[in-house]
Design a protein around this motif. Structure first.
Motif, short mmCIF file in Angstrom:
data_model
loop_
_atom_site.label_atom_id
_atom_site.label_comp_id
_atom_site.label_asym_id
_atom_site.label_seq_id
_atom_site.Cartn_x
_atom_site.Cartn_y
_atom_site.Cartn_z
N ARG A 68 0.25 -12.64 -22.66
CA ARG A 68 0.87 -12.92 -21.02
C ARG A 68 0.23 -11.82 -20.30
O ARG A 68 -0.02 -12.08 -19.41
CB ARG A 68 2.36 -12.28 -21.46
CG ARG A 68 3.02 -11.94 -20.19
CD ARG A 68 4.54 -11.40 -20.44
NE ARG A 68 5.42 -11.58 -19.51
CZ ARG A 68 5.55 -10.58 -18.49
NH1 ARG A 68 5.12 -9.32 -18.43
NH2 ARG A 68 6.49 -10.85 -17.63
N GLU A 127 6.62 -13.50 -24.32
CA GLU A 127 5.04 -13.92 -24.81
C GLU A 127 4.78 -15.44 -24.30
O GLU A 127 5.62 -16.24 -24.40
CB GLU A 127 5.08 -13.68 -26.18
CG GLU A 127 3.45 -14.17 -26.74
CD GLU A 127 2.39 -13.16 -26.05
OE1 GLU A 127 2.20 -13.23 -24.69
OE2 GLU A 127 1.90 -12.04 -26.51
N LEU A 128 3.49 -15.60 -24.37
CA LEU A 128 3.24 -16.99 -23.72
C LEU A 128 2.39 -17.27 -25.49
O LEU A 128 1.54 -16.56 -25.88
CB LEU A 128 1.99 -17.00 -23.00
CG LEU A 128 2.18 -16.81 -21.90
CD1 LEU A 128 0.92 -17.00 -20.68
CD2 LEU A 128 3.43 -17.71 -21.09
N VAL A 159 4.24 -14.57 -15.85
CA VAL A 159 3.26 -13.55 -16.50
C VAL A 159 3.26 -12.18 -15.67
O VAL A 159 2.82 -11.12 -16.08
CB VAL A 159 2.04 -14.10 -16.81
CG1 VAL A 159 1.92 -15.16 -17.80
CG2 VAL A 159 1.36 -14.63 -15.46
#
Length: 182
Positions: A68, A127-128, A159
């Motif tokens: 992120r 989170e990504l 983000v």
């Protein structure tokens, strides 16, 4: 003569493309010396996927404790150098959430990302979670929730929005609502 000039121009354009591809730096192994760009903490002490951003003209990448954060860095206009490449941990190839791997890097633009899962990243923020394989991402979503998006489909606010961190009465970190640190 015109045909010869056209062929020369095509050859010149193709050599330019080839040169661009050759300039893309390769990912580097994450070692004990790798520290997060923002937090300056040892990356190996934090769970979840990591990222590395290679800047044009600089020999070493910037490492990020969370994917992120690297994507936020990419989307902010304040960089001092052009970004040459971004690599993210392929969590489908990771040994575990606690050990995301040192060499399982994939190009950020080719990954699929799980967004909105019930696990928090290495610094406790949403989170990504990147995967090279969509099926692995689907399996992760089945266990942890979230949705699968391409990098270009991830909204900026996912983000760039601030994350509220909270501590309990004893000073222990409380993950964002709905998230668990796995």
């Amino acid at each position: 003569m015109t045909r010869l000039i056209a062929l020369a121009l095509v050859a010149l354009m193709l050599s330019g493309c080839k040169e661009e591809l050759a300039e893309r730096p390769s990912p580097v192994t994450m070692t004990a010396e790798a520290v997060g760009h923002y937090c300056q903490m040892d990356l190996l002490e934090h769970p979840g996927p990591k990222a590395q951003v290679h800047l044009s003209g600089l020999p070493d990448p910037l490492f990020f404790s969370q994917v992120r954060d690297a994507i936020a860095y990419q989307r902010m206009p304040e960089q001092s150098h052009a970004i040459a490449a971004i690599y993210v941990s392929d969590m489908g190839a990771a040994p575990s959430w606690e050990a995301p791997g040192a060499d399982n890097w994939i190009a950020a633009e080719t990954a699929v990302y799980v967004v909105g899962a019930t696990v928090a990243g290495g610094m406790g923020a949403p989170e990504l979670i990147p995967f090279a394989d969509r099926t692995a991402a689907e399996d992760f979503v089945a266990r942890n929730g979230g949705e699968i998006l391409s990098l270009l489909s991830v909204p900026d606010e996912t983000v760039l929005a601030p994350v509220e961190f909270r501590l309990d009465d004893e000073g222990n970190f409380i993950p964002p609502e709905g998230a668990a640190i796995d």
